[in-house]
Motif scaffolding. Structure first.
Motif, PDB file in Angstrom:
ATOM      1  N   ALA A  27      11.897  -7.855   1.622  1.00 47.20           N
ATOM      2  CA  ALA A  27      10.286  -8.028   1.553  1.00 47.20           C
ATOM      3  C   ALA A  27       9.741  -6.646   1.593  1.00 47.20           C
ATOM      4  O   ALA A  27      10.157  -5.747   2.583  1.00 47.20           O
ATOM      5  CB  ALA A  27       9.806  -8.766   2.583  1.00 47.20           C
ATOM      6  N   CYS A  28       8.770  -6.271   0.620  1.00 41.00           N
ATOM      7  CA  CYS A  28       8.370  -5.041   0.428  1.00 41.00           C
ATOM      8  C   CYS A  28       6.617  -5.002   0.692  1.00 41.00           C
ATOM      9  O   CYS A  28       6.075  -5.726   0.136  1.00 41.00           O
ATOM     10  CB  CYS A  28       8.414  -4.398  -0.942  1.00 41.00           C
ATOM     11  N   HIS A  29       6.409  -4.133   1.791  1.00 40.34           N
ATOM     12  CA  HIS A  29       5.039  -4.093   2.325  1.00 40.34           C
ATOM     13  C   HIS A  29       4.046  -3.118   1.890  1.00 40.34           C
ATOM     14  O   HIS A  29       3.148  -2.695   2.245  1.00 40.34           O
ATOM     15  CB  HIS A  29       5.118  -4.219   3.753  1.00 40.34           C
ATOM     16  N   CYS A  30       4.330  -2.355   0.585  1.00 38.71           N
ATOM     17  CA  CYS A  30       3.757  -1.375  -0.055  1.00 38.71           C
ATOM     18  C   CYS A  30       2.414  -1.825  -0.475  1.00 38.71           C
ATOM     19  O   CYS A  30       2.213  -3.283  -0.870  1.00 38.71           O
ATOM     20  CB  CYS A  30       4.595  -0.409  -0.868  1.00 38.71           C
ATOM     21  N   GLN A  31       1.770  -1.290  -0.825  1.00 38.95           N
ATOM     22  CA  GLN A  31       0.311  -1.486  -1.212  1.00 38.95           C
ATOM     23  C   GLN A  31       0.345  -1.995  -2.797  1.00 38.95           C
ATOM     24  O   GLN A  31      -0.483  -2.952  -2.925  1.00 38.95           O
ATOM     25  CB  GLN A  31      -0.821  -0.330  -1.094  1.00 38.95           C
ATOM     26  N   GLU A  32       1.360  -1.513  -3.432  1.00 34.37           N
ATOM     27  CA  GLU A  32       1.447  -2.099  -4.679  1.00 34.37           C
ATOM     28  C   GLU A  32       1.723  -3.391  -4.902  1.00 34.37           C
ATOM     29  O   GLU A  32       1.512  -4.112  -5.624  1.00 34.37           O
ATOM     30  CB  GLU A  32       2.536  -0.933  -5.601  1.00 34.37           C
ATOM     31  N   CYS A  33       2.824  -3.863  -3.871  1.00 40.42           N
ATOM     32  CA  CYS A  33       3.448  -5.164  -3.840  1.00 40.42           C
ATOM     33  C   CYS A  33       2.224  -6.138  -3.346  1.00 40.42           C
ATOM     34  O   CYS A  33       1.993  -7.113  -3.778  1.00 40.42           O
ATOM     35  CB  CYS A  33       4.694  -5.355  -3.128  1.00 40.42           C
ATOM     36  N   GLN A  34       1.599  -5.477  -2.613  1.00 37.80           N
ATOM     37  CA  GLN A  34       0.284  -6.290  -2.025  1.00 37.80           C
ATOM     38  C   GLN A  34      -0.616  -6.579  -2.951  1.00 37.80           C
ATOM     39  O   GLN A  34      -1.062  -7.583  -3.160  1.00 37.80           O
ATOM     40  CB  GLN A  34      -0.526  -5.687  -0.883  1.00 37.80           C
TER      41      GLN A  34
END
Ligand SMILES: [Zn+2]
Ligand SMILES: [Zn+2]
Length: 135
Positions: A27-34
């Motif tokens: 799971a990626c919590h970077c802003q692009e993924c958000q």
């Protein structure tokens, strides 16, 4: 669950099958993924490109990641659902969006990345490794 795994977009015009076990799931919590998911985080299930069969018309969108790597997102042009993305540095591996699988009940991420931008309410399960940035 065992392969093959099937999935598709919301409108049903893009369908896919994965013929082997995934390489990893995170799971990626970077802003692009958000932003891309319109939600709290993105999930990536890495599979070899050769083991993925996609049917139906798709469109692509490319952007530069913080790492400088080019990321190409592949999505359904009808309903806009992202199916997978590919990094220019690793063209043989696709990162499938596992929320598009027909059965998501067996999914279990092994790691959470980009915790530095994770939303404040997110808690980490005991068996999940965390990384401030990239793995
Ligand atoms: Zn669609
Ligand atoms: Zn991300």
């Amino acid at each position: 669950m065992t392969a093959p795994y099937t999935g598709g977009c919301q409108c049903g015009s893009v369908r896919y099958a994965v013929t082997t076990e995934p390489i990893r799931l995170l799971a990626c919590h970077c802003q692009e993924c958000q932003r891309q998911s319109g939600s709290a985080f993105g999930m990536s299930m890495s599979v070899k490109k050769d083991n993925l069969t996609v049917t139906g018309l798709t469109k692509q969108f490319a952007r530069s990641a913080d790492s400088g790597n080019e990321v190409t997102g592949v999505f359904c042009p009808e309903c806009g659902v992202r199916i997978y993305h590919v990094l220019a540095s690793a063209p043989d591996i696709v990162a499938l969006k596992p929320g598009t699988l027909d059965d998501t009940s067996w999914l279990r991420p092994r790691s959470f990345i980009w915790m530095k931008s994770a939303q404040g309410w997110v808690s980490v399960p005991d068996d999940v490794k965390t990384f401030e940035r990239q793995t």
